[in-house]
Design a protein around this motif. Sequence first.
Motif, PDB file in Angstrom:
ATOM      1  N   THR A  28       0.830  -1.205   0.000  1.00 49.28           N
ATOM      2  CA  THR A  28       0.000   0.000   0.000  1.00 49.28           C
ATOM      3  C   THR A  28       0.862   1.251   0.000  1.00 49.28           C
ATOM      4  N   ILE A  29       1.944   1.239   0.769  1.00 47.17           N
ATOM      5  CA  ILE A  29       2.849   2.389   0.793  1.00 47.17           C
ATOM      6  C   ILE A  29       3.443   2.632  -0.588  1.00 47.17           C
ATOM      7  N   ARG A  30       3.890   1.577  -1.228  1.00 39.78           N
ATOM      8  CA  ARG A  30       4.485   1.730  -2.557  1.00 39.78           C
ATOM      9  C   ARG A  30       3.481   2.261  -3.567  1.00 39.78           C
ATOM     10  N   SER A  31       2.249   1.754  -3.503  1.00 37.90           N
ATOM     11  CA  SER A  31       1.242   2.221  -4.456  1.00 37.90           C
ATOM     12  C   SER A  31       0.865   3.675  -4.191  1.00 37.90           C
ATOM     13  N   GLN A  32       0.762   4.060  -2.913  1.00 38.22           N
ATOM     14  CA  GLN A  32       0.370   5.425  -2.600  1.00 38.22           C
ATOM     15  C   GLN A  32       1.478   6.421  -2.902  1.00 38.22           C
ATOM     16  N   GLU A  33       2.721   5.996  -2.807  1.00 37.64           N
ATOM     17  CA  GLU A  33       3.810   6.887  -3.214  1.00 37.64           C
ATOM     18  C   GLU A  33       3.677   7.262  -4.682  1.00 37.64           C
ATOM     19  N   LYS A  34       3.274   6.306  -5.497  1.00 40.22           N
ATOM     20  CA  LYS A  34       3.046   6.585  -6.906  1.00 40.22           C
ATOM     21  C   LYS A  34       1.837   7.493  -7.088  1.00 40.22           C
ATOM     22  N   VAL A  35       0.780   7.278  -6.303  1.00 39.53           N
ATOM     23  CA  VAL A  35      -0.414   8.114  -6.392  1.00 39.53           C
ATOM     24  C   VAL A  35      -0.091   9.553  -5.990  1.00 39.53           C
ATOM     25  N   VAL A  36       0.732   9.721  -4.953  1.00 36.65           N
ATOM     26  CA  VAL A  36       1.112  11.068  -4.518  1.00 36.65           C
ATOM     27  C   VAL A  36       1.859  11.787  -5.635  1.00 36.65           C
ATOM     28  N   GLU A  37       2.751  11.082  -6.325  1.00 36.69           N
ATOM     29  CA  GLU A  37       3.459  11.691  -7.450  1.00 36.69           C
ATOM     30  C   GLU A  37       2.483  12.131  -8.543  1.00 36.69           C
ATOM     31  N   GLN A  38       1.521  11.281  -8.836  1.00 36.42           N
ATOM     32  CA  GLN A  38       0.532  11.635  -9.848  1.00 36.42           C
ATOM     33  C   GLN A  38      -0.335  12.806  -9.399  1.00 36.42           C
ATOM     34  N   ALA A  39      -0.701  12.843  -8.113  1.00 35.93           N
ATOM     35  CA  ALA A  39      -1.521  13.947  -7.604  1.00 35.93           C
ATOM     36  C   ALA A  39      -0.751  15.262  -7.633  1.00 35.93           C
ATOM     37  N   LEU A  40       0.531  15.212  -7.330  1.00 36.18           N
ATOM     38  CA  LEU A  40       1.350  16.422  -7.427  1.00 36.18           C
ATOM     39  C   LEU A  40       1.388  16.946  -8.866  1.00 36.18           C
ATOM     40  N   GLU A  41       1.515  16.031  -9.807  1.00 38.90           N
ATOM     41  CA  GLU A  41       1.518  16.433 -11.206  1.00 38.90           C
ATOM     42  C   GLU A  41       0.157  17.002 -11.604  1.00 38.90           C
TER      43      GLU A  41
END
Length: 309
Positions: free
Chosen positions: A186-199
């Motif tokens: 879950t941490i790994r997937s959310q790190e990717k989601v945070v990057e996408q949300a920042l973009e």
Amino acid sequence: MPRFNVLQGEVALANQQPQLITAKNNYVISEYQLAKTLGIDPGPSGQTTYHAVGSLDVHERPLGLRNAIQMGIEHRPFLKVQRLTILIQKEQVKVALSGYKPTLSANGGYEVRNNPTTSHLDETVDGWFFGISGQWNIFDGLQTYGKVKEARASLESAKVNYDDSVHQVELEVQQAYANLQTARETIRSQEKVVEQALEAVRLATERLAAGAGTQLDVLNAQVQLTTARSTELQARANYNTAMAEFDRVTATATAYAETFSDPLIAHTKKPKDPWFVDTRDPYTLKSGGSSDKATPAPTPKKKKKSLQP
């Protein structure tokens, strides 16, 4: 901005207010629970007198399910108690079997007696004496036989209880390991989601600056970013909680002053790998004969597929 967009923003804000109030209440309750756990007395006003600081860091370490299960079996306190109980019951079988054997007793000493050949009290005879006496119950009404059966039944009961406890530990370790894996993924997937949300926030801001977007788009992107970050923080908290539970069920930090010869420890080679534990069953009894000698069994050839990492 059109009035419709303003109303949408106000409605979205109002929908978030209950969640904010609930989050603040949960935070205050968590502070009280932490103060109770740490034994911190509240201030005169009843409020907490400390401030939690720091960040939820995740420190991953190489884990293996099979080695974790073996470590839990070796170090869990109640399993060590049950192994000691098995050894005690094994000795009780030997005590019961001793009823089939003869008993010998020896005595000796120095004795002074009146001389039986004279009537004078001051005349005595003295000397050393030694003697050996024996007793062998050829038939005791099957009393010894019953005691041996009772002792062996107690031994088998202790072994069954131990096996059941081992399965319980295996299940606890498997559950903790699964929760740990879930939190880590879950941490790994959310790190990717945070990057996408920042973009997404960056693009929405640029669209607003170019006149192609609205302020509501920027706010929505920021809400999604905050949600992604909150989910990531929750996953980090879950990971640390799962790691603490994993350390508990495997007894990672437990150390003992060995007061008895633990069969599971006595035949364990200690390599550099701290997760290594010998899997040989030390409680396999030799069949036949009148003696019950516990000998270490060889490593089982069959491996449980459920224990594969």
